[in-house]
Design a protein around this motif. Sequence first.
Motif, PDB file in Angstrom:
ATOM      1  N   ARG A   1       1.139  -1.250   0.037  1.00 16.93           N
ATOM      2  CA  ARG A   1      -0.355   0.158   0.117  1.00 16.93           C
ATOM      3  C   ARG A   1       0.600   0.989  -0.179  1.00 16.93           C
ATOM      4  O   ARG A   1       0.783   2.367  -0.955  1.00 16.93           O
ATOM      5  CB  ARG A   1      -1.099  -0.282   1.206  1.00 16.93           C
ATOM      6  CG  ARG A   1      -2.710  -0.960   1.346  1.00 16.93           C
ATOM      7  CD  ARG A   1      -3.266  -0.502   2.020  1.00 16.93           C
ATOM      8  NE  ARG A   1      -4.238  -1.649   2.638  1.00 16.93           N
ATOM      9  CZ  ARG A   1      -4.565  -1.075   4.115  1.00 16.93           C
ATOM     10  NH1 ARG A   1      -4.691  -0.168   4.915  1.00 16.93           N
ATOM     11  NH2 ARG A   1      -6.005  -1.562   4.093  1.00 16.93           N
ATOM     12  N   ASN A   2       1.608   1.027   1.212  1.00 10.30           N
ATOM     13  CA  ASN A   2       2.844   2.502   1.101  1.00 10.30           C
ATOM     14  C   ASN A   2       3.700   2.615  -0.388  1.00 10.30           C
ATOM     15  O   ASN A   2       4.024   3.366  -0.925  1.00 10.30           O
ATOM     16  CB  ASN A   2       3.835   2.372   1.691  1.00 10.30           C
ATOM     17  CG  ASN A   2       3.468   2.475   3.263  1.00 10.30           C
ATOM     18  OD1 ASN A   2       2.385   3.170   3.598  1.00 10.30           O
ATOM     19  ND2 ASN A   2       3.740   2.028   4.068  1.00 10.30           N
ATOM     20  N   ARG A   3       3.882   1.835  -0.948  1.00  6.08           N
ATOM     21  CA  ARG A   3       4.547   1.715  -2.968  1.00  6.08           C
ATOM     22  C   ARG A   3       3.363   2.165  -3.001  1.00  6.08           C
ATOM     23  O   ARG A   3       4.223   3.526  -4.086  1.00  6.08           O
ATOM     24  CB  ARG A   3       4.720   0.699  -2.554  1.00  6.08           C
ATOM     25  CG  ARG A   3       6.775   0.557  -1.843  1.00  6.08           C
ATOM     26  CD  ARG A   3       6.795  -1.665  -2.311  1.00  6.08           C
ATOM     27  NE  ARG A   3       7.874  -1.702  -1.181  1.00  6.08           N
ATOM     28  CZ  ARG A   3       9.188  -2.339  -1.381  1.00  6.08           C
ATOM     29  NH1 ARG A   3       9.156  -3.099  -3.039  1.00  6.08           N
ATOM     30  NH2 ARG A   3       9.472  -2.603  -1.099  1.00  6.08           N
ATOM     31  N   GLN A   4       2.728   1.729  -3.073  1.00  9.27           N
ATOM     32  CA  GLN A   4       1.596   2.401  -4.473  1.00  9.27           C
ATOM     33  C   GLN A   4       0.883   4.127  -4.720  1.00  9.27           C
ATOM     34  O   GLN A   4       1.026   4.272  -5.136  1.00  9.27           O
ATOM     35  CB  GLN A   4       0.284   1.601  -3.861  1.00  9.27           C
ATOM     36  CG  GLN A   4      -1.478   1.578  -5.269  1.00  9.27           C
ATOM     37  CD  GLN A   4      -0.441   1.501  -6.730  1.00  9.27           C
ATOM     38  OE1 GLN A   4       0.006   0.593  -6.877  1.00  9.27           O
ATOM     39  NE2 GLN A   4      -1.027   2.385  -7.446  1.00  9.27           N
ATOM     40  N   ASP A   5       1.076   3.966  -3.160  1.00 12.46           N
ATOM     41  CA  ASP A   5       0.788   5.522  -2.297  1.00 12.46           C
ATOM     42  C   ASP A   5       1.633   5.895  -2.834  1.00 12.46           C
ATOM     43  O   ASP A   5       1.944   7.351  -3.502  1.00 12.46           O
ATOM     44  CB  ASP A   5       0.484   5.538  -1.120  1.00 12.46           C
ATOM     45  CG  ASP A   5      -0.879   5.042  -0.875  1.00 12.46           C
ATOM     46  OD1 ASP A   5      -1.674   4.817  -1.200  1.00 12.46           O
ATOM     47  OD2 ASP A   5      -1.130   4.905   0.556  1.00 12.46           O
ATOM     48  N   GLU A   6       3.187   5.758  -2.528  1.00  9.46           N
ATOM     49  CA  GLU A   6       4.540   6.938  -3.340  1.00  9.46           C
ATOM     50  C   GLU A   6       4.234   6.874  -5.085  1.00  9.46           C
ATOM     51  O   GLU A   6       4.814   7.485  -5.519  1.00  9.46           O
ATOM     52  CB  GLU A   6       5.572   6.647  -2.683  1.00  9.46           C
ATOM     53  CG  GLU A   6       5.341   6.067  -1.239  1.00  9.46           C
ATOM     54  CD  GLU A   6       6.886   5.256  -0.145  1.00  9.46           C
ATOM     55  OE1 GLU A   6       7.294   4.691  -1.316  1.00  9.46           O
ATOM     56  OE2 GLU A   6       7.385   6.012   0.562  1.00  9.46           O
ATOM     57  N   ARG A   7       3.931   6.169  -5.648  1.00  7.73           N
ATOM     58  CA  ARG A   7       3.794   6.305  -7.032  1.00  7.73           C
ATOM     59  C   ARG A   7       3.172   7.081  -7.416  1.00  7.73           C
ATOM     60  O   ARG A   7       3.119   7.855  -8.361  1.00  7.73           O
ATOM     61  CB  ARG A   7       3.549   4.519  -7.710  1.00  7.73           C
ATOM     62  CG  ARG A   7       5.063   4.096  -7.163  1.00  7.73           C
ATOM     63  CD  ARG A   7       4.310   2.238  -8.610  1.00  7.73           C
ATOM     64  NE  ARG A   7       3.108   1.793  -7.970  1.00  7.73           N
ATOM     65  CZ  ARG A   7       3.954   0.337  -7.132  1.00  7.73           C
ATOM     66  NH1 ARG A   7       4.736   0.246  -6.885  1.00  7.73           N
ATOM     67  NH2 ARG A   7       2.496   0.026  -7.048  1.00  7.73           N
ATOM     68  N   ILE A   8       1.568   7.160  -6.310  1.00  5.50           N
ATOM     69  CA  ILE A   8       0.827   8.046  -7.305  1.00  5.50           C
ATOM     70  C   ILE A   8       1.175   9.244  -6.546  1.00  5.50           C
ATOM     71  O   ILE A   8       1.199  10.314  -7.462  1.00  5.50           O
ATOM     72  CB  ILE A   8      -0.528   7.582  -5.734  1.00  5.50           C
ATOM     73  CG1 ILE A   8      -0.927   6.489  -6.838  1.00  5.50           C
ATOM     74  CG2 ILE A   8      -1.709   8.900  -6.440  1.00  5.50           C
ATOM     75  CD1 ILE A   8      -2.476   6.034  -5.974  1.00  5.50           C
TER      76      ILE A   8
ATOM     77  N   GLY B   1       4.696  10.407  -6.203  1.00  7.95           N
ATOM     78  CA  GLY B   1       5.225  10.859  -6.728  1.00  7.95           C
ATOM     79  C   GLY B   1       5.138  11.413  -8.697  1.00  7.95           C
ATOM     80  O   GLY B   1       5.409  11.454  -9.304  1.00  7.95           O
ATOM     81  N   ALA B   2       3.820  10.848  -8.351  1.00  8.53           N
ATOM     82  CA  ALA B   2       3.145  10.974 -10.567  1.00  8.53           C
ATOM     83  C   ALA B   2       3.066  12.328  -9.858  1.00  8.53           C
ATOM     84  O   ALA B   2       2.712  13.231 -11.001  1.00  8.53           O
ATOM     85  CB  ALA B   2       2.787  10.401 -10.440  1.00  8.53           C
TER      86      ALA B   2
END
Length: 160
Positions: free
Chosen positions: A148-155, A157-158
Amino acid sequence: MPAKTDAPRLSDLVLGRTKMPEGSFLDHLPAPAWTTMIQNWDQRIRSYERDQPLPLTSTDQHVFIIVQGCIRQDRFPLGTEPGTPTITRFRGIGEMVGETKLIEPSSSVVTTCLSKTYVIPWRIRYMKALQRQQPAVQRALLLSLEDRNRQDERILGALA
């Protein structure tokens, strides 16, 4: 891991015959641990209508695994005054929500169903005991939180 609303049949889910979305709690949970959880489960699947809140207030004593539907969680880390920024996250099938109650039972988050949503409730005290007895359950939760944290960070970051 985007939230999904295309749900498996509930009977297939309970029997462990369905592949869960990658990175979700149920995806990381080994089949024997899921079997143990279901065998010891003493409640019913609960359903909530669209726009209905999921009971994750400071007095509620459950965490939930989403088995069908999608929810929105709004957090207010800087306060609830008008104009104060909020953090909104979306969660779907296979994910555990309310997990902060395992650390701080009085925690709360505003959680609203975006579609008809089915969840499996788990008493906090049961989930804590289960994690002590079966480290694979705790590991599945930690891995899903990291995903979840990695997905949130990808968002985030975008957006930068």
